[in-house]
Scaffold this active site. Structure first.
Site, PDB file in Angstrom:
ATOM      1  N   TYR A  58      34.336   0.235  37.466  1.00  0.00           N
ATOM      2  CA  TYR A  58      34.764   0.681  36.153  1.00  0.00           C
ATOM      3  C   TYR A  58      33.756   1.688  35.620  1.00  0.00           C
ATOM      4  CZ  TYR A  58      37.803  -3.468  36.331  1.00  0.00           C
ATOM      5  OH  TYR A  58      38.715  -4.427  36.700  1.00  0.00           O
ATOM      6  N   HIS A 124      36.993  -7.407  44.945  1.00  0.00           N
ATOM      7  CA  HIS A 124      38.045  -6.664  44.258  1.00  0.00           C
ATOM      8  C   HIS A 124      39.247  -6.444  45.171  1.00  0.00           C
ATOM      9  CE1 HIS A 124      38.044  -3.895  40.492  1.00  0.00           C
ATOM     10  NE2 HIS A 124      39.190  -4.500  40.630  1.00  0.00           N
ATOM     11  N   PRO A 225      47.105  -9.874  30.493  1.00  0.00           N
ATOM     12  CA  PRO A 225      47.999 -10.838  29.844  1.00  0.00           C
ATOM     13  C   PRO A 225      48.798 -10.235  28.699  1.00  0.00           C
ATOM     14  CG  PRO A 225      45.755 -11.170  29.091  1.00  0.00           C
ATOM     15  CD  PRO A 225      45.678 -10.156  30.199  1.00  0.00           C
ATOM     16  N   LEU A 226      48.400  -9.037  28.254  1.00  0.00           N
ATOM     17  CA  LEU A 226      49.135  -8.346  27.188  1.00  0.00           C
ATOM     18  C   LEU A 226      49.945  -7.175  27.731  1.00  0.00           C
ATOM     19  CD1 LEU A 226      46.432  -8.412  24.358  1.00  0.00           C
ATOM     20  CD2 LEU A 226      48.373  -9.952  24.694  1.00  0.00           C
ATOM     21  N   GLY A 229      48.901  -3.649  26.978  1.00  0.00           N
ATOM     22  CA  GLY A 229      49.091  -3.293  25.566  1.00  0.00           C
ATOM     23  C   GLY A 229      50.522  -3.347  25.096  1.00  0.00           C
ATOM     24  N   PHE A 230      51.484  -3.373  26.010  1.00  0.00           N
ATOM     25  CA  PHE A 230      52.888  -3.337  25.600  1.00  0.00           C
ATOM     26  C   PHE A 230      53.270  -4.555  24.774  1.00  0.00           C
ATOM     27  CE2 PHE A 230      57.428  -4.161  26.232  1.00  0.00           C
ATOM     28  CZ  PHE A 230      57.963  -2.939  25.830  1.00  0.00           C
TER      29      PHE A 230
END
Length: 336
Positions: A58, A124, A225-226, A229-230
């Site tokens: 990242y 990863h 889990p979101l 963002g949607f």
């Protein structure tokens, strides 16, 4: 905040973790600010969201450096999870699972994170050129050396299976590759946690991966889990994304697909209104309800979002809520 047990090592963490990737990787670059990110991490720790999830890729590297600035002051309050095994090039990402590289990568992560020990070190992605047992053996050596407390594996996700030609609605088998990898590495050293996508709009991990983990006392870190963002209900179909934002190229974030998937957000809003909560909190409560070994790791780069996410731990969904969420239509994407 309640504590959750991650894996056979009985490592207690807060009910909701903090995914640090969006702070300086994969999402809109113009909205990434170091000071805001630092405040977000501090707020998460203040609220008991002790699991901080990052990876050396990242940035690359800058995400770990950012966390290191917090950990040098508050290491005892944090459960540090980072990953190795992927190298970022100019236009590509490649896997590297060579044992020597894995050990060098761990030492570099320790320096950037300003800590002596990583609580959970995750692979990863497996390197197709290196037997996964060799990579995992090198990671196990790091546990023996006291550099790492426990090992985890990031799953080959359901989206990849869909893109590879899995028919719409065929959820079984999407984690077969990951489960085979898990069975192999378990023979070398115990797996403490698996990280995989799990949300209202991507529930596929419940079919085979989550039962595999539950049967063996292995924790599951629920990534995205979101729904990128949607599921927060804050995105508008057709709003567009900056070119460096991964959602600009994601098949579920075209204007057509965002509009088609609005019934998911509408359903979350209905449940949220009954509780005086937000759609994001309901989405996270759904993930938390999948089992005591499941820890959602929502990404956040603003303090207010970290606080909102942590608040989901106190939301108790009713039987009516569960029935309504179960009746929501499955999410669609251009692969369907």
């Amino acid at each position: 905040m309640e504590r959750r047990t991650i894996g056979a090592g009985a490592l207690g963490v807060g009910a909701v973790g903090l995914g640090c990737m969006p702070m300086n990787w994969a999402y809109t670059g113009s909205r990434q600010r170091g000071d805001d990110s630092l405040r977000t991490v501090h707020a998460a720790l203040d609220l008991g969201s002790s699991l901080l999830d990052t990876a050396d890729m990242y940035g690359p590297f800058t995400n770990e450096l950012l966390l290191g600035r917090v950990l040098r002051e508050r290491r005892a309050e944090a459960f540090v999870s980072t990953k190795c095994g992927l190298l970022v090039g100019e236009q590509h990402i490649v896997a590297n699972g060579r044992p020597g590289y894995v050990k060098r990568a761990c030492h570099a992560s320790l320096r950037r994170l300003q800590t002596d020990t990583i609580d959970l070190y995750q692979l990863h992605r497996a390197d197709p050129e290196v037997p996964i047992e060799e990579t995992w053996g090198a990671m196990a050596d790091l546990v023996t050396a006291g550099k790492v407390r426990a090992l985890g594996l990031s799953a080959v996700g359901a989206r990849a299976g869909r893109r590879a030609g899995q028919r719409a609605g065929a959820r079984t088998g999407l984690y077969d590759v990951t489960i085979r990898q898990l069975e192999r590495v378990q023979q070398v050293f115990p797996v403490t946690a698996v990280q995989a996508e799990l949300s209202v709009w991507s529930p596929e991990a419940r079919e085979s991966l989550l039962p595999w983990c539950a049967a063996r006392g292995v924790g599951l870190l629920a990534a995205m889990p979101l729904g990128n963002g949607f599921l927060t209900g804050t995105l508008t179909p057709g709003q567009g994304f900056e070119p460096d934002d991964l959602r600009a190229r994601h098949p579920r974030f075209t204007a057509e697909m965002m509009a088609a998937n609005q019934p998911l957000v509408v359903g979350l809003r209905r449940v949220a209104r009954r509780h005086g909560a937000t759609p994001a909190q309901v989405a996270l409560a759904w993930v938390l309800g999948q089992g005591p070994q499941v820890v959602p790791v929502p990404g956040a780069k603003r303090e207010r979002w970290a606080r909102e996410n942590a608040g989901a731990a106190g939301l108790r969904l009713t039987a009516e809520d569960w029935a309504e969420l179960a009746a929501l239509p499955p999410a669609r994407g251009s692969w369907d």
